[in-house]
Design a protein around this motif. Structure first.
Motif, PDB file in Angstrom:
ATOM      1  N   ALA A 174      10.548  38.985  16.815  1.00  0.00           N
ATOM      2  CA  ALA A 174      11.111  39.662  15.644  1.00  0.00           C
ATOM      3  C   ALA A 174      11.882  38.714  14.731  1.00  0.00           C
ATOM      4  N   GLY A 175      12.054  37.457  15.153  1.00  0.00           N
ATOM      5  CA  GLY A 175      12.801  36.504  14.344  1.00  0.00           C
ATOM      6  C   GLY A 175      14.131  36.154  14.966  1.00  0.00           C
ATOM      7  N   ALA A 176      14.924  35.374  14.255  1.00  0.00           N
ATOM      8  CA  ALA A 176      16.168  34.838  14.802  1.00  0.00           C
ATOM      9  C   ALA A 176      17.344  35.803  14.726  1.00  0.00           C
ATOM     10  N   ASP A 177      17.297  36.775  13.842  1.00  0.00           N
ATOM     11  CA  ASP A 177      18.435  37.677  13.653  1.00  0.00           C
ATOM     12  C   ASP A 177      18.562  38.656  14.817  1.00  0.00           C
ATOM     13  N   ALA A 178      19.769  38.739  15.372  1.00  0.00           N
ATOM     14  CA  ALA A 178      19.996  39.617  16.521  1.00  0.00           C
ATOM     15  C   ALA A 178      19.743  41.074  16.173  1.00  0.00           C
ATOM     16  N   GLY A 179      20.115  41.477  14.970  1.00  0.00           N
ATOM     17  CA  GLY A 179      19.871  42.852  14.547  1.00  0.00           C
ATOM     18  C   GLY A 179      18.394  43.187  14.530  1.00  0.00           C
ATOM     19  N   ARG A 185      16.126  41.833  16.373  1.00  0.00           N
ATOM     20  CA  ARG A 185      15.663  41.923  17.761  1.00  0.00           C
ATOM     21  C   ARG A 185      16.067  43.251  18.392  1.00  0.00           C
ATOM     22  N   VAL A 186      17.250  43.748  18.041  1.00  0.00           N
ATOM     23  CA  VAL A 186      17.659  45.076  18.519  1.00  0.00           C
ATOM     24  C   VAL A 186      16.678  46.133  18.020  1.00  0.00           C
ATOM     25  N   ARG A 187      16.327  46.059  16.763  1.00  0.00           N
ATOM     26  CA  ARG A 187      15.386  47.037  16.205  1.00  0.00           C
ATOM     27  C   ARG A 187      14.018  46.939  16.883  1.00  0.00           C
ATOM     28  N   ALA A 188      13.589  45.722  17.188  1.00  0.00           N
ATOM     29  CA  ALA A 188      12.316  45.549  17.878  1.00  0.00           C
ATOM     30  C   ALA A 188      12.384  46.125  19.285  1.00  0.00           C
ATOM     31  N   ALA A 189      13.513  45.919  19.965  1.00  0.00           N
ATOM     32  CA  ALA A 189      13.689  46.489  21.297  1.00  0.00           C
ATOM     33  C   ALA A 189      13.654  48.012  21.241  1.00  0.00           C
ATOM     34  N   ALA A 190      14.322  48.581  20.258  1.00  0.00           N
ATOM     35  CA  ALA A 190      14.322  50.040  20.101  1.00  0.00           C
ATOM     36  C   ALA A 190      12.908  50.551  19.846  1.00  0.00           C
ATOM     37  N   ALA A 191      12.164  49.847  19.000  1.00  0.00           N
ATOM     38  CA  ALA A 191      10.790  50.258  18.700  1.00  0.00           C
ATOM     39  C   ALA A 191       9.902  50.197  19.934  1.00  0.00           C
ATOM     40  N   PRO A 238      10.160  34.989  29.214  1.00  0.00           N
ATOM     41  CA  PRO A 238       8.824  35.588  29.301  1.00  0.00           C
ATOM     42  C   PRO A 238       7.723  34.543  29.151  1.00  0.00           C
ATOM     43  N   THR A 239       6.693  34.713  29.953  1.00  0.00           N
ATOM     44  CA  THR A 239       5.540  33.818  29.873  1.00  0.00           C
ATOM     45  C   THR A 239       4.438  34.417  29.007  1.00  0.00           C
ATOM     46  N   VAL A 240       4.644  35.668  28.592  1.00  0.00           N
ATOM     47  CA  VAL A 240       3.711  36.365  27.707  1.00  0.00           C
ATOM     48  C   VAL A 240       4.528  37.085  26.641  1.00  0.00           C
ATOM     49  N   GLU A 241       3.869  37.727  25.700  1.00  0.00           N
ATOM     50  CA  GLU A 241       4.560  38.468  24.647  1.00  0.00           C
ATOM     51  C   GLU A 241       5.495  39.502  25.272  1.00  0.00           C
ATOM     52  N   THR A 242       6.632  39.738  24.621  1.00  0.00           N
ATOM     53  CA  THR A 242       7.704  40.530  25.231  1.00  0.00           C
ATOM     54  C   THR A 242       7.235  41.890  25.728  1.00  0.00           C
ATOM     55  N   THR A 243       6.556  42.657  24.905  1.00  0.00           N
ATOM     56  CA  THR A 243       6.199  44.014  25.324  1.00  0.00           C
ATOM     57  C   THR A 243       5.268  44.007  26.537  1.00  0.00           C
ATOM     58  N   ARG A 244       4.437  42.974  26.654  1.00  0.00           N
ATOM     59  CA  ARG A 244       3.603  42.841  27.857  1.00  0.00           C
ATOM     60  C   ARG A 244       4.453  42.458  29.061  1.00  0.00           C
ATOM     61  N   SER A 245       5.475  41.630  28.829  1.00  0.00           N
ATOM     62  CA  SER A 245       6.279  41.113  29.943  1.00  0.00           C
ATOM     63  C   SER A 245       7.100  42.185  30.630  1.00  0.00           C
ATOM     64  N   VAL A 246       7.382  43.289  29.932  1.00  0.00           N
ATOM     65  CA  VAL A 246       8.247  44.326  30.516  1.00  0.00           C
ATOM     66  C   VAL A 246       7.458  45.432  31.210  1.00  0.00           C
ATOM     67  N   GLU A 247       6.150  45.418  31.087  1.00  0.00           N
ATOM     68  CA  GLU A 247       5.355  46.534  31.612  1.00  0.00           C
ATOM     69  C   GLU A 247       5.527  46.726  33.113  1.00  0.00           C
TER      70      GLU A 247
END
Length: 258
Positions: free
Chosen positions: A15-20, A22-28, A240-249
């Motif tokens: 999602a980029g360097a901004d913490a905000g 990344r929070v929005r990406a986590a929520a999504a 993570p060794t893969v993209e974040t959403t894959r890494s949490v599955e």
């Protein structure tokens, strides 16, 4: 089901360097909690707005400096100042806990005397911030792989400090990765730490990647954690060794059954 808290230093970097952001990406991606490291390098306005807009809970942040504050001759004032700043930022961001480190200890001083230094320092901090509503958790980190020289490199060290301080607002952060990397048995350590574990993190071992990338039996370990009585959030602090959403599955599926 355990609440999983995504570490936004390592996850959702897409999602980029901004913490905000990344929070929005986590929520999504379906997360209702995130954790982070230091607050002093963040745009707190952006971060605060993202947390408010999404309803995501910030579960932990770090107090600095982390490892260098007990070298011989070092003034301990920066450690106190760093903790004070972390508490103020935690209050601003609605974060209930601040993570503390032990430093490396004074050479020439035995382990017990070194522990007394941080018992005195953090005991005083608990009293100083008695009305803050923020809890403190001391993190033991492994010295075999990641943090050579760490004073509290064993879970029992952090438990010793927590017992000596004797406050409901002070406990330990039990990181399954650090414990396993140090050669500990989680069931044994969690039994000894009963009543003092106030936060948990994880990563796989070896490698410190996402659960499923190493050799840890995660269904078994989360069953051990559940049996210990811990029912709070679990921070996902891994590389993570893969993209974040894959890494949490995988860990999401395990946590849903724990």
């Amino acid at each position: 089901m355990y609440q999983l808290s995504a570490n936004i230093e390592l996850l959702f970097t897409e999602a980029g360097a901004d913490a905000g952001d990344r929070v929005r990406a986590a929520a999504a991606a379906g997360f209702d909690a995130v954790e982070m490291w230091f607050s002093t390098d963040k745009d707190l306005d952006s971060l605060s707005k993202a947390l408010a807009d999404t309803g995501v809970q910030l579960t932990s942040l770090l107090a600095g400096p982390r490892m260098g504050f007990t070298f011989p001759g070092t003034d301990l004032a920066p450690a106190h100042e760093g903790l004070d700043v972390a508490v103020e930022h935690a209050k601003l961001l609605g974060c209930p806990r601040v993570v503390l480190a032990s430093g490396v200890g004074f050479p020439g001083m035995n382990r017990q005397r070194n522990h007394q230094v941080i018992i005195d320092m953090y005991g005083e901090a608990v009293e100083r911030h008695s009305d803050s509503g923020v809890d403190f958790v001391l993190e033991p980190v492994n010295s075999r792989v990641d943090h050579p020289g760490a004073l509290t490199d064993r879970t029992e060290d952090a438990v010793y400090v927590a017992r000596a301080i004797g406050s409901d607002r002070f406990g330990i952060l039990y990181d399954l990765y650090h414990s396993i990397a140090q050669g500990e048995d989680p069931a044994t350590e969690l039994a000894n730490a009963a009543g003092h574990v106030k936060y948990v993190q994880l990563a796989d071992a070896p490698g410190r990647g996402e659960p499923g990338s190493g050799a840890v039996d995660w269904p078994a370990q989360l069953a051990v954690l559940r049996a210990s009585g811990y029912d709070g959030p679990i921070g996902l602090e891994y590389f993570p060794t893969v993209e974040t959403t894959r890494s949490v599955e995988y860990i999401r599926s395990v946590a849903a059954q724990a």
